[in-house]
Design a protein around this motif. Structure first.
Motif, PDB file in Angstrom:
ATOM      1  N   LEU A 101       0.849  -1.197   0.000  1.00 42.57           N
ATOM      2  CA  LEU A 101       0.000   0.000   0.000  1.00 42.57           C
ATOM      3  C   LEU A 101       0.881   1.242   0.000  1.00 42.57           C
ATOM      4  N   THR A 102       0.678   2.116  -0.986  1.00 43.24           N
ATOM      5  CA  THR A 102       1.519   3.309  -1.114  1.00 43.24           C
ATOM      6  C   THR A 102       0.719   4.595  -1.047  1.00 43.24           C
ATOM      7  N   HIS A 103       1.361   5.628  -0.529  1.00 45.36           N
ATOM      8  CA  HIS A 103       0.754   6.963  -0.556  1.00 45.36           C
ATOM      9  C   HIS A 103       0.985   7.632  -1.899  1.00 45.36           C
ATOM     10  N   ARG A 104       1.914   7.092  -2.710  1.00 50.12           N
ATOM     11  CA  ARG A 104       2.221   7.671  -4.017  1.00 50.12           C
ATOM     12  C   ARG A 104       1.216   7.160  -5.050  1.00 50.12           C
ATOM     13  N   THR A 105       0.035   7.720  -4.987  1.00 48.23           N
ATOM     14  CA  THR A 105      -1.026   7.312  -5.905  1.00 48.23           C
ATOM     15  C   THR A 105      -0.647   7.599  -7.357  1.00 48.23           C
ATOM     16  N   ASP A 106       0.264   8.555  -7.567  1.00 47.92           N
ATOM     17  CA  ASP A 106       0.676   8.903  -8.924  1.00 47.92           C
ATOM     18  C   ASP A 106       1.629   7.875  -9.535  1.00 47.92           C
ATOM     19  N   VAL A 156       0.219  -3.936  -5.921  1.00 39.99           N
ATOM     20  CA  VAL A 156       0.432  -2.554  -5.489  1.00 39.99           C
ATOM     21  C   VAL A 156      -0.919  -1.851  -5.413  1.00 39.99           C
ATOM     22  N   GLU A 157      -1.209  -1.256  -4.265  1.00 39.47           N
ATOM     23  CA  GLU A 157      -2.477  -0.554  -4.077  1.00 39.47           C
ATOM     24  C   GLU A 157      -2.221   0.895  -3.692  1.00 39.47           C
ATOM     25  N   SER A 158      -3.089   1.792  -4.143  1.00 37.11           N
ATOM     26  CA  SER A 158      -3.018   3.208  -3.782  1.00 37.11           C
ATOM     27  C   SER A 158      -3.818   3.476  -2.517  1.00 37.11           C
ATOM     28  N   SER A 159      -3.335   4.402  -1.733  1.00 37.19           N
ATOM     29  CA  SER A 159      -4.058   4.780  -0.521  1.00 37.19           C
ATOM     30  C   SER A 159      -5.422   5.365  -0.851  1.00 37.19           C
ATOM     31  N   LYS A 160      -6.401   5.014  -0.046  1.00 32.31           N
ATOM     32  CA  LYS A 160      -7.739   5.592  -0.179  1.00 32.31           C
ATOM     33  C   LYS A 160      -8.050   6.547   0.966  1.00 32.31           C
ATOM     34  N   GLY A 161      -7.009   6.907   1.715  1.00 33.61           N
ATOM     35  CA  GLY A 161      -7.184   7.902   2.766  1.00 33.61           C
ATOM     36  C   GLY A 161      -7.100   7.325   4.173  1.00 33.61           C
ATOM     37  N   ASP A 162      -6.874   8.221   5.126  1.00 29.99           N
ATOM     38  CA  ASP A 162      -6.709   7.809   6.516  1.00 29.99           C
ATOM     39  C   ASP A 162      -7.954   7.163   7.101  1.00 29.99           C
ATOM     40  N   LYS A 169      14.766   6.804  -5.552  1.00 29.60           N
ATOM     41  CA  LYS A 169      15.267   7.575  -6.696  1.00 29.60           C
ATOM     42  C   LYS A 169      14.284   7.519  -7.859  1.00 29.60           C
ATOM     43  N   LYS A 170      13.683   6.350  -8.093  1.00 28.01           N
ATOM     44  CA  LYS A 170      12.699   6.239  -9.167  1.00 28.01           C
ATOM     45  C   LYS A 170      11.442   7.049  -8.854  1.00 28.01           C
ATOM     46  N   ALA A 171      11.196   7.280  -7.566  1.00 27.63           N
ATOM     47  CA  ALA A 171      10.045   8.076  -7.145  1.00 27.63           C
ATOM     48  C   ALA A 171      10.360   9.569  -7.095  1.00 27.63           C
ATOM     49  N   GLY A 172      11.583   9.939  -7.496  1.00 32.65           N
ATOM     50  CA  GLY A 172      11.964  11.345  -7.517  1.00 32.65           C
ATOM     51  C   GLY A 172      12.376  11.892  -6.165  1.00 32.65           C
TER      52      GLY A 172
END
Length: 423
Positions: free
Chosen positions: A47-52, A76-82, A341-344
Motif C-alpha cells: 500500500l503506497t501513498h504515491r497514488t501517482d 500494489v495498491e493506492s491509498s484511499k485515505g486515513d 530515486k525512481k520516485a523522484g
C-alpha cells in the motif's frame, strides 16, 4: 508527499535505502549482506501513498522482484485515505507493506503494535539518516523513509530570466524585490496552493521556524509557551510571511480556487516564479515538462540551517502472513535508494552524492545540515488535546479582517490544552 505533514509523518520520521535481495540485486551500501530471496513464497500487498506512481513506477519495481522471485505475488495498491486505514486497523486487516499514515496520531511508541522489526535488513544509524526516528521505544528498527527532504523555494529559472532577475535572492529584501519583478512581468511570484491547505505547512508547521532558527524541531519548544509566540523564527512569523505575500499580491489571484496539478505545470512553463516546498517537488515539475536545468532551489531568506527530514515511512505490518517475503521486497525497493530515486526522492543514504542540479544549488549555500527530530510525546499530546491544525489557522489568519483575533483564539486553545495536561 507532504513533508512531512503532519502528525504521523513527523512521528515516524526515519531511515532507509540500501541493499537488495541476493537474487540479483547489488550488495547493500554499508549494511549487511542481503537476505537470500531464493524460495520465497507469498502474496504481498504493498500500500503506497504515491497514488501517482502506483500503476507505473511501483508496479514496474514489483514486477522486477517477482521475475526474480516467482513464488511471490505482489499487488500494489493506492491509498484511499486515513479514514479507510482507520477502519482497516480496527478490523485488523492491514496490508503486508504500508506507509505510516499522516493523520492517525500515532507516535514511535506505536511501532511495535503495527509493524515487525527489520533490524536484520542491514540498516544502521551509521549508514542512514533518521535511523532513530524509524526505531521504536525498544530500539528496534521498524520503518524506512521513502526519502530525505530539505525545504526551500523551488523556482523557475526561465521565469526569473523573463523578469530580469539575475540571481536567486539571499535576503528578505532581495526576495520581495524579486517577487515584485515577477508580478510586474505578469508572472505569479509565489504559488501557495492555498485552497488545498497542506502546502501551507512550511509556513505554519515549523519548516520556516526550523530553518530560520536552525532548530532541530521548533515545535518541541512550544510545550511551555504560546503556539503562535511573538519571537524570531516563530510559527507566527511564518504565517506573517505568508500574509505579507498575500497582501502584496504575490500569491495566486484567487486563493480559494488554486489547483495543485496546474501549479506544477505552470512552474514547468515559467508561469509561476517559485513555491515554498521540499526537495521532492522538482521531479514532479520535470514530469510536467520542466527542464532540469531550469529548476532551481534556494533556502528561505534568513535561514541559519537546512533542516532535513524524512518523508513518508514504510514498514512490514504484523498482519503479513509472509513477513520474510515482505521484508525481502522492502529491502529490494530500498537497496541503494532504488525505489526512492525512481520516485523522484533524495535517498537518505549517508553516502549518497547529489547529482540533481537543484540540490547542488541548494547545498551550495553551505548552510549547516541539521537532522530533524521527531515531535516529543508531550507536543503530540498537546496537539491532540487542543485539536489545532496550524495550516487551517494560517488560512484563517491570511483571510481574516482582524488577524490578531485568529492568533488570540488559537493561543487560547493551546493554553487551555496545556493547562488540562499540566504543561
Amino acid at each position: 508527499m507532504k513533508r512531512s505533514t503532519a502528525i504521523l509523518a513527523a512521528a515516524f520520521a526515519a531511515t532507509s535505502l540500501l541493499a537488495a535481495c541476493s537474487s540479483g540485486g547489488p550488495e547493500s551500501a554499508g549494511g549487511s549482506a542481503a537476505p537470500d530471496a531464493g524460495g520465497l513464497k507469498g502474496d504481498i500487498t504493498f500500500l503506497t501513498h504515491r497514488t501517482d506512481l502506483a500503476d507505473t513506477v511501483l508496479t514496474d519495481i514489483a514486477e522486477e522482484f517477482m521475475a526474480k522471485n516467482p513464488g511471490v505475488k505482489i499487488t500494489v495498491e493506492s491509498s484511499k485515505g486515513d479514514d479507510v486505514l482507520k477502519t482497516q486497523i480496527a478490523a485488523n486487516e492491514l496490508p503486508d507493506i504500508m506507509f505510516v499514515p499522516s493523520g492517525l496520531g500515532m507516535t514511535r511508541k506505536d511501532y511495535p503494535t503495527y509493524f515487525v522489526p527489520i533490524d536484520d535488513l542491514g540498516y544502521t544509524k551509521e549508514n542512514l539518516w533518521y535511523y532513530e526516528n524509524g526505531a521504536g521505544p525498544d530500539n528496534h528498527l521498524y520503518t524506512l523513509s521513502i526519502g530525505l527532504n530539505y525545504q526551500g523555494f523551488v523556482y523557475s529559472k526561465a521565469a526569473f530570466r523573463a523578469a530580469g532577475i539575475e540571481q536567486a535572492p539571499k535576503t528578505m529584501e532581495e526576495f520581495l524585490a524579486a517577487a515584485e519583478k515577477l508580478k510586474a512581468k505578469g508572472i505569479t511570484p509565489v504559488a501557495s496552493n492555498f485552497k488545498d491547505g497542506w502546502p501551507l505547512g512550511n509556513y505554519a508547521d515549523g519548516a520556516y521556524s526550523n530553518d530560520v532558527t536552525g532548530s532541530k524541531n521548533y515545535q518541541n519548544t512550544l510545550i511551555s509557551k504560546d503556539l503562535f509566540a511573538k519571537e524570531p523564527g516563530s510559527l507566527l512569523e511564518g504565517i506573517q510571511f505568508l500574509k505579507t505575500l498575500a497582501d502584496k499580491g504575490y500569491l495566486e489571484k484567487d486563493l480559494m480556487s488554486t489547483n495543485w496539478d496546474a501549479s506544477k505545470r505552470d512552474l514547468a512553463q515559467g508561469k509561476i516564479g517559485m513555491t515554498y516546498l521540499g526537495t521532492w517537488l522538482p521531479a514532479q515539475i520535470e514530469q510536467n515538462g520542466g527542464k532540469p536545468e531550469d529548476i532551481g532551489m534556494f533556502p528561505v531568506p534568513g535561514a541559519k540551517a537546512l533542516v532535513g527530514s524524512a518523508d513518508y515511512m514504510y514498514g512490514v505490518t504484523k498482519n503479513s502472513k509472509s513477513p520474510e517475503a515482505a521484508k525481502a521486497f522492502l529491502k529490494f525497493m530500498w537497496d541503494n535508494g532504488y525505489m526512492p530515486k525512481k520516485a523522484g526522492m533524495i535517498p537518505p543514504n549517508k553516502d549518497y552524492k547529489a547529482d540533481e542540479p537543484f540540490l547542488k544549488e541548494l547545498l551550495s549555500y553551505n548552510l549547516p545540515i541539521v537532522e530533524w527530530e521527531a515531535h516529543v510525546p508531550e507536543y503530540q499530546e498537546l496537539i491532540n488535546k487542543a485539536q489545532i491544525d496550524a495550516k487551517k489557522a494560517a488560512q484563517e489568519y491570511v483571510l481574516a479582517e482582524n488577524p490578531q483575533e485568529v492568533i488570540d483564539k488559537y493561543n487560547k486553545k493551546w493554553a487551555e490544552a496545556r493547562k488540562a495536561l499540566g504543561k
